[in-house]
Design a protein around this motif. Structure first.
Motif, PDB file in Angstrom:
ATOM      1  N   ALA A  28     -50.088  25.785  73.946  1.00  0.00           N
ATOM      2  CA  ALA A  28     -48.888  26.384  74.458  1.00  0.00           C
ATOM      3  C   ALA A  28     -47.770  26.279  73.960  1.00  0.00           C
ATOM      4  CB  ALA A  28     -49.031  26.303  76.235  1.00  0.00           C
ATOM      5  N   THR A  29     -46.330  26.726  74.329  1.00  0.00           N
ATOM      6  CA  THR A  29     -45.246  26.052  73.669  1.00  0.00           C
ATOM      7  C   THR A  29     -44.495  26.686  74.808  1.00  0.00           C
ATOM      8  OG1 THR A  29     -44.855  27.252  71.692  1.00  0.00           O
ATOM      9  CG2 THR A  29     -42.771  26.613  72.291  1.00  0.00           C
ATOM     10  N   TRP A  30     -43.614  25.804  75.346  1.00  0.00           N
ATOM     11  CA  TRP A  30     -42.827  26.141  77.285  1.00  0.00           C
ATOM     12  C   TRP A  30     -40.927  26.242  76.531  1.00  0.00           C
ATOM     13  CZ3 TRP A  30     -44.376  22.242  81.206  1.00  0.00           C
ATOM     14  CH2 TRP A  30     -45.909  22.231  81.744  1.00  0.00           C
ATOM     15  N   ASP A  31     -40.822  26.999  76.893  1.00  0.00           N
ATOM     16  CA  ASP A  31     -39.282  27.335  77.127  1.00  0.00           C
ATOM     17  C   ASP A  31     -38.829  27.136  78.283  1.00  0.00           C
ATOM     18  OD1 ASP A  31     -38.411  28.678  74.631  1.00  0.00           O
ATOM     19  OD2 ASP A  31     -39.833  31.075  75.843  1.00  0.00           O
ATOM     20  N   MET A  32     -38.135  25.722  77.876  1.00  0.00           N
ATOM     21  CA  MET A  32     -37.198  24.955  78.828  1.00  0.00           C
ATOM     22  C   MET A  32     -35.679  24.988  78.490  1.00  0.00           C
ATOM     23  SD  MET A  32     -38.346  20.876  79.465  1.00  0.00           S
ATOM     24  CE  MET A  32     -36.447  19.660  80.914  1.00  0.00           C
ATOM     25  N   PRO A  33     -35.312  25.934  80.058  1.00  0.00           N
ATOM     26  CA  PRO A  33     -33.498  25.520  79.666  1.00  0.00           C
ATOM     27  C   PRO A  33     -32.936  25.116  80.893  1.00  0.00           C
ATOM     28  CG  PRO A  33     -34.085  26.836  81.351  1.00  0.00           C
ATOM     29  CD  PRO A  33     -35.709  26.210  80.272  1.00  0.00           C
ATOM     30  N   THR A  34     -32.064  24.314  79.803  1.00  0.00           N
ATOM     31  CA  THR A  34     -30.978  22.045  80.222  1.00  0.00           C
ATOM     32  C   THR A  34     -29.719  23.148  80.554  1.00  0.00           C
ATOM     33  OG1 THR A  34     -30.448  21.532  78.000  1.00  0.00           O
ATOM     34  CG2 THR A  34     -33.132  21.511  79.543  1.00  0.00           C
ATOM     35  N   PRO A  35     -28.799  21.881  81.204  1.00  0.00           N
ATOM     36  CA  PRO A  35     -27.167  22.701  81.424  1.00  0.00           C
ATOM     37  C   PRO A  35     -26.411  21.745  80.582  1.00  0.00           C
ATOM     38  CG  PRO A  35     -27.704  21.382  83.029  1.00  0.00           C
ATOM     39  CD  PRO A  35     -29.278  21.858  82.537  1.00  0.00           C
ATOM     40  N   TYR A  36     -26.873  21.183  79.912  1.00  0.00           N
ATOM     41  CA  TYR A  36     -26.087  19.956  79.347  1.00  0.00           C
ATOM     42  C   TYR A  36     -25.993  20.625  77.505  1.00  0.00           C
ATOM     43  CZ  TYR A  36     -25.125  18.595  84.127  1.00  0.00           C
ATOM     44  OH  TYR A  36     -25.038  18.772  86.046  1.00  0.00           O
ATOM     45  N   PRO A  37     -24.970  20.132  76.953  1.00  0.00           N
ATOM     46  CA  PRO A  37     -24.621  20.098  75.889  1.00  0.00           C
ATOM     47  C   PRO A  37     -26.028  18.890  75.328  1.00  0.00           C
ATOM     48  CG  PRO A  37     -22.373  19.767  76.806  1.00  0.00           C
ATOM     49  CD  PRO A  37     -23.609  19.632  77.378  1.00  0.00           C
ATOM     50  N   ASP A  38     -26.258  18.821  73.800  1.00  0.00           N
ATOM     51  CA  ASP A  38     -27.449  17.864  72.846  1.00  0.00           C
ATOM     52  C   ASP A  38     -26.394  16.297  73.086  1.00  0.00           C
ATOM     53  OD1 ASP A  38     -28.958  20.305  72.533  1.00  0.00           O
ATOM     54  OD2 ASP A  38     -28.210  20.570  70.173  1.00  0.00           O
ATOM     55  N   LYS A  39     -25.230  16.674  72.770  1.00  0.00           N
ATOM     56  CA  LYS A  39     -25.401  15.437  73.139  1.00  0.00           C
ATOM     57  C   LYS A  39     -25.087  14.660  73.864  1.00  0.00           C
ATOM     58  CE  LYS A  39     -20.272  16.333  73.054  1.00  0.00           C
ATOM     59  NZ  LYS A  39     -18.516  15.731  72.515  1.00  0.00           N
ATOM     60  N   THR A  57     -50.381  14.738  72.587  1.00  0.00           N
ATOM     61  CA  THR A  57     -50.757  16.835  72.636  1.00  0.00           C
ATOM     62  C   THR A  57     -51.555  17.068  71.647  1.00  0.00           C
ATOM     63  OG1 THR A  57     -49.068  17.841  73.009  1.00  0.00           O
ATOM     64  CG2 THR A  57     -50.136  17.043  74.977  1.00  0.00           C
ATOM     65  N   ASN A  58     -50.730  15.494  71.027  1.00  0.00           N
ATOM     66  CA  ASN A  58     -51.330  16.480  68.963  1.00  0.00           C
ATOM     67  C   ASN A  58     -50.697  17.744  68.463  1.00  0.00           C
ATOM     68  OD1 ASN A  58     -52.839  14.699  68.084  1.00  0.00           O
ATOM     69  ND2 ASN A  58     -54.703  14.901  69.740  1.00  0.00           N
ATOM     70  N   GLY A  59     -49.775  18.324  69.130  1.00  0.00           N
ATOM     71  CA  GLY A  59     -49.391  19.406  69.149  1.00  0.00           C
ATOM     72  C   GLY A  59     -50.030  20.584  70.009  1.00  0.00           C
ATOM     73  N   ASN A  60     -51.075  20.289  70.858  1.00  0.00           N
ATOM     74  CA  ASN A  60     -51.254  21.371  71.925  1.00  0.00           C
ATOM     75  C   ASN A  60     -49.909  22.101  72.592  1.00  0.00           C
ATOM     76  OD1 ASN A  60     -52.791  21.540  70.472  1.00  0.00           O
ATOM     77  ND2 ASN A  60     -54.451  19.761  72.313  1.00  0.00           N
ATOM     78  N   LEU A  61     -49.124  21.136  73.427  1.00  0.00           N
ATOM     79  CA  LEU A  61     -47.889  21.184  73.799  1.00  0.00           C
ATOM     80  C   LEU A  61     -46.895  21.493  73.365  1.00  0.00           C
ATOM     81  CD1 LEU A  61     -47.201  22.748  76.559  1.00  0.00           C
ATOM     82  CD2 LEU A  61     -46.835  21.273  77.346  1.00  0.00           C
ATOM     83  N   LYS A  62     -45.298  22.432  72.959  1.00  0.00           N
ATOM     84  CA  LYS A  62     -44.937  21.905  72.422  1.00  0.00           C
ATOM     85  C   LYS A  62     -43.309  22.556  73.884  1.00  0.00           C
ATOM     86  CE  LYS A  62     -45.410  22.556  67.606  1.00  0.00           C
ATOM     87  NZ  LYS A  62     -47.020  23.201  67.911  1.00  0.00           N
ATOM     88  N   ILE A  63     -42.043  21.656  73.834  1.00  0.00           N
ATOM     89  CA  ILE A  63     -41.860  21.725  74.416  1.00  0.00           C
ATOM     90  C   ILE A  63     -40.149  22.029  73.909  1.00  0.00           C
ATOM     91  CG2 ILE A  63     -40.107  21.267  76.866  1.00  0.00           C
ATOM     92  CD1 ILE A  63     -42.950  19.883  77.513  1.00  0.00           C
ATOM     93  N   LYS A  64     -39.557  23.617  73.684  1.00  0.00           N
ATOM     94  CA  LYS A  64     -38.399  23.474  72.895  1.00  0.00           C
ATOM     95  C   LYS A  64     -37.459  23.894  74.292  1.00  0.00           C
ATOM     96  CE  LYS A  64     -37.225  27.494  69.990  1.00  0.00           C
ATOM     97  NZ  LYS A  64     -36.127  27.724  70.242  1.00  0.00           N
ATOM     98  N   ILE A  65     -36.225  23.052  73.641  1.00  0.00           N
ATOM     99  CA  ILE A  65     -35.544  22.903  74.794  1.00  0.00           C
ATOM    100  C   ILE A  65     -34.237  23.675  74.172  1.00  0.00           C
ATOM    101  CG2 ILE A  65     -33.544  21.054  75.534  1.00  0.00           C
ATOM    102  CD1 ILE A  65     -36.081  19.576  74.972  1.00  0.00           C
ATOM    103  N   HIS A  66     -33.744  24.958  75.259  1.00  0.00           N
ATOM    104  CA  HIS A  66     -32.092  25.380  75.307  1.00  0.00           C
ATOM    105  C   HIS A  66     -31.382  24.960  75.815  1.00  0.00           C
ATOM    106  CE1 HIS A  66     -34.667  28.836  73.857  1.00  0.00           C
ATOM    107  NE2 HIS A  66     -36.209  28.363  74.306  1.00  0.00           N
ATOM    108  N   SER A  67     -30.077  23.783  75.249  1.00  0.00           N
ATOM    109  CA  SER A  67     -29.732  23.288  76.075  1.00  0.00           C
ATOM    110  C   SER A  67     -27.756  23.786  76.374  1.00  0.00           C
ATOM    111  CB  SER A  67     -29.512  21.843  75.081  1.00  0.00           C
ATOM    112  OG  SER A  67     -28.347  22.422  73.766  1.00  0.00           O
ATOM    113  N   ALA A  68     -27.505  23.241  76.929  1.00  0.00           N
ATOM    114  CA  ALA A  68     -26.464  23.910  77.244  1.00  0.00           C
ATOM    115  C   ALA A  68     -25.923  25.335  78.042  1.00  0.00           C
ATOM    116  CB  ALA A  68     -24.926  23.880  76.303  1.00  0.00           C
ATOM    117  N   GLY A  69     -27.166  25.373  78.979  1.00  0.00           N
ATOM    118  CA  GLY A  69     -27.106  26.573  79.321  1.00  0.00           C
ATOM    119  C   GLY A  69     -27.149  27.781  78.992  1.00  0.00           C
TER     120      GLY A  69
END
Ligand code: PCA
Length: 327
Positions: A28-39, A57-69
């Motif tokens: 699975a790939t999870w999209d994950m929103p976060t509010p603050y900038p990358d640094k 998980t040997n790449g079975n779960l990927k979490i894709k971070i969407h930072s800074a809102g």
């Protein structure tokens, strides 16, 4: 006919076999929103969390971070996770104090002002807010504090009176109330918008951590940082419980283990940030001020008043929380 029947049988069992292998090799790939900038150290910590999960998980779960809102604006992140648009997300915990005052305990002025107290407060708060989030089918994964909050201004601040009439940046309802009670004029501004809000004169002062001050290059728009250590607020990462249940057992365990590591690492990162980012403010010409007794007395009186209101709002949960905290 018989041989066609057998052929069909083997084809079907073959297909079922492939299907069951596919469910075992769950991905699975999870999209994950976060509010603050990358640094931001919180974001860095979450990037590491995602890498840990992927590795475990040997790449079975990927979490894709969407930072800074960038995927959802900060005030929308919680409901996006709750509604299942995204399986997980990060937000500033006390933003939920409009749902229940217990969420806002860590943003009460002068209730918990250093890491030791913040740890005790989190221990007291965790069960209460886990129960409240559970009603929304959400589960906390980890929570990490910001450094103690200080005061950024364009002039020295010697008493609460010096804050009167100042246009003040706020980040939640509690800080807005605090600003109003000290006679300042609050406006909500998200972290990525701080430099512009100062540049255009929408705000002239703020209370936030050395991290956010240094990352926002506060020296471009303020001169004084008064180290009032007013509270130690936290971010929280939550997961939608039905999304979590869709993971296989091994993946669930990997997520929980990486989350526990992230909480531990995040608290350590936060402690290191405090001195490191205060030094950066100083290097860039900000005057670092130890607050005088008169200012602290005035601010704490406002904090006491706010705590009384908070107790009324927080009801039985609040009472249990404070009792656990004070024990
Ligand atoms: N930085 C965030 C929350 C608290 C902090 O230190 C902000 O200023 O919005």
């Amino acid at each position: 006919m018989r041989s066609i029947g057998r052929k069909l049988f083997f084809t079907l069992t073959g297909a079922i076999g492939i299907c069951s292998i596919a469910t075992q090799g769950f991905t699975a790939t999870w999209d994950m929103p976060t509010p603050y900038p990358d640094k931001t150290f919180h974001t860095q910590n979450i990037i590491k969390f995602a890498a840990d999960v992927e590795q475990a998980t040997n790449g079975n779960l990927k979490i894709k971070i969407h930072s800074a809102g960038s995927l959802f604006k900060h005030p929308e992140i919680k409901n996006a996770v709750r509604g299942g648009q995204v399986p997980a997300g990060e937000f500033f915990l006390s933003l939920l104090s409009n749902e229940h005052a217990a969420f806002g305990a860590d943003s009460q002025p002068f209730l918990a002002t250093n890491y030791e107290e913040a740890k005790k407060l989190w221990a007291a708060q965790k069960d209460v807010i886990t129960g409240l989030l559970d009603k929304q089918k959400l589960m906390p994964l980890f929570s990490v504090p910001w450094p103690p909050q200080g005061l950024y201004t364009k002039k020295p601040i010697n008493s609460v009176d010096d804050l009167k009439g100042i246009k003040f940046r706020a980040y939640n309802a509690t800080l807005e109330k605090f600003a109003n009670l000290v006679g300042a004029a609050p406006t909500q501004v998200e972290v990525p918008d701080i430099p512009q809000a100062f540049a255009t004169g929408r705000v002239e002062a703020m209370i936030t951590s050395p991290s956010t001050g240094a990352n926002s290059k506060a020296w471009d728009f303020i001169t004084h940082y008064t180290d009032i250590q007013a509270w130690v607020p936290k971010n929280i990462v939550v997961v939608n419980k039905s999304a979590f249940r869709k993971l296989d057992k091994a993946t669930q365990e990997a997520v929980l283990a990486a989350a526990a590591d992230a909480e531990k690492r995040g608290w350590e990162m936060s402690m290191q940030e405090t001195a490191a980012k205060t030094a950066i403010l100083k290097e860039n010409g900000v005057t670092i001020v130890t607050p005088n007794a008169k200012l602290m007395e005035g601010l704490k009186a406002v904090g006491d008043e706010m705590l009384q209101d908070w107790k009324k709002d927080a009801g039985a949960e609040g009472e249990a929380l404070l009792k656990a905290y004070n024990n």
